[in-house]
Enzyme design. Structure first.
Site, mmCIF file in Angstrom:
data_model
loop_
_atom_site.group_PDB
_atom_site.id
_atom_site.type_symbol
_atom_site.label_atom_id
_atom_site.label_comp_id
_atom_site.label_asym_id
_atom_site.label_seq_id
_atom_site.Cartn_x
_atom_site.Cartn_y
_atom_site.Cartn_z
ATOM 1 N N GLU A 82 67.676 -4.053 83.916
ATOM 2 C CA GLU A 82 66.230 -3.976 83.725
ATOM 3 C C GLU A 82 65.824 -2.538 83.434
ATOM 4 O O GLU A 82 64.652 -2.194 83.525
ATOM 5 C CB GLU A 82 65.479 -4.533 84.936
ATOM 6 N N CYS A 116 66.693 -8.242 88.885
ATOM 7 C CA CYS A 116 68.017 -7.977 89.452
ATOM 8 C C CYS A 116 68.991 -9.137 89.273
ATOM 9 O O CYS A 116 70.121 -9.066 89.771
ATOM 10 C CB CYS A 116 67.887 -7.652 90.937
ATOM 11 N N HIS A 144 72.399 -9.940 97.418
ATOM 12 C CA HIS A 144 71.717 -8.903 96.653
ATOM 13 C C HIS A 144 71.075 -7.951 97.648
ATOM 14 O O HIS A 144 70.324 -8.374 98.538
ATOM 15 C CB HIS A 144 70.659 -9.541 95.747
#
Length: 389
Positions: free
Chosen positions: A81, A113, A235
């Site tokens: 990103e 993400c 994550h």
């Protein structure tokens, strides 16, 4: 006979500079425990102007590629990103820097993400159909929220490079996964901004809700339970986030298994704690940290929770392979993290403001101290100039 497909090799790169969170806390008038315990971060990678997502990806990929492997790569899937162009894919720049064959498909993937996970799943599907091919998957980002903002402590940057192949050394990906998408505004970065906008508390709640949803759906699809997993990789925009996710499901495990899963999580967050937020690469640095610091055995099942704000989540799983330690260079990674130089808060702020401007002017960067194999030398005629040592 079904072909095993998954992650064969992993490389990781982050620049050789970091900021200690205790120093940042003192400079911002905060209790260091707020950063070290409340957020769960000890250090944060500092990105010099001579590194961007393309160069960091090249430096990570160079660790796992040989001349022979380069000839076998069919695709480059680059999740980020922090793209450098609104049209041309970072994957094209990367394929050129790595001197890959022109007969290579190169695409950039974006969903906050989650992009690298999309790349990983697309790569696995491709290799299942083309088992002789190899796919290079990248997760690379620079997390920027701005100086003196609430999100400043969750900045960082780096790149993870994964080689997806048949008969992988590290992890066999299992075919079943569960995913969930909803249009929510927990985090976003309009095209006119260089820093992200985030509603931190809301984003944490969405993350946890998505994890609960995909974990429940995965169990429904597979009939597996927490008892079937040796570890979970999350994550990790900051390590406390993954800890909260794990705590949601720990009560369903036996006390002995809870201790095992907790120990595995500690191993999986060790490197993220010292690097900071990689956005698309965070989940895969967590997995690499688990491989490096955990106590894994062949055949054990690892669960993965991928999350990208805005928002998309996915839960999938994989089986550890017997020779998994041959798929990464542990000594090189240890040296990479150990030999970084601490910067002062003043130097960090100066470097933060030295990132390549968006005015299109020609720039020649000071590259004399650059040690990485690939680096950004500047900009000429509105084109970035990349170099290799």
């Amino acid at each position: 006979m079904t072909v095993k497909v998954g992650i064969d090799k992993i490389g990781f790169y982050t620049p050789n500079l970091y900021l200690d969170m205790v120093d940042l806390a003192h400079a911002r008038g905060a209790d260091p425990a707020k950063y070290q315990v409340g957020i769960g971060q000890s250090k944060q990678a500092v990105i010099p102007p001579t590194q961007d997502v393309v160069t960091m990806a090249a430096n990570a990929a160079a660790q796992i590629l040989t001349p022979t492997i380069k000839t076998q790569i069919a695709m480059v899937l680059f999740g980020t990103e922090s793209g450098i162009d609104n049209s041309k894919a970072t994957a094209v720049y990367l394929a050129h820097l790595l001197e890959l064959s022109p007969q290579t498909r190169a695409v950039e993937l974006k969903q906050a993400c989650y992009g690298a996970t999309a790349g990983l799943q697309l790569a696995a599907d491709y290799v299942r159909v083309h088992p002789q091919a190899k796919v290079l998957v990248i997760g690379a980002d620079i997390a920027r929220y701005g100086l003196r903002t609430a999100g400043e402590v969750t900045q960082g940057g780096g790149a993870v490079a994964m080689l997806v192949t048949a008969n992988p050394q590290i992890l066999e990906l299992e075919a079943t996964s569960s995913y969930h998408t909803a249009d929510v505004m927990d985090f976003w970065r309009p095209t006119y901004r260089t820093e992200a906008l985030v509603d931190g508390k809301y984003s944490t709640n969405v993350y946890l809700d998505f994890f609960a949803a995909v974990w429940a759906d995965y169990q429904r699809q597979t009939k597996l339970t927490i008892a079937d997993f040796a570890a979970f990789a999350f994550h990790l925009p900051f390590t406390k986030m993954g800890r909260k996710g794990l705590r949601q499901i720990l009560p369903t495990a036996t006390p002995e298994h809870q201790a095992q899963l907790t120990a595995a999580f500690e191993a999986s967050q060790a490197d993220n704690r010292d690097v900071g937020n990689l956005y698309t690469g965070s989940l895969y640095l967590s997995f690499l940290s688990l491989l490096r610091h955990g106590h894994l055995q062949a055949g054990q099942r690892i669960g993965f929770f991928s999350y990208g704000s805005g928002a998309e989540g996915e839960f999938f799983s994989g089986l550890i392979q017997p020779n998994y330690r041959q798929g990464f260079d542990d000594t090189a990674l240890t040296d990479l993290l150990a030999n970084r130089r601490a910067v002062s808060v003043a130097e960090y702020e100066q470097l933060y403001n030295q990132q390549l401007s968006s005015d299109g002017q020609d720039v020649q960067l000071a590259v004399g101290q650059e040690q990485a194999p690939y680096y950004l030398a500047g900009r000429q005629h509105e084109q970035r100039v990349y170099r290799r040592q």
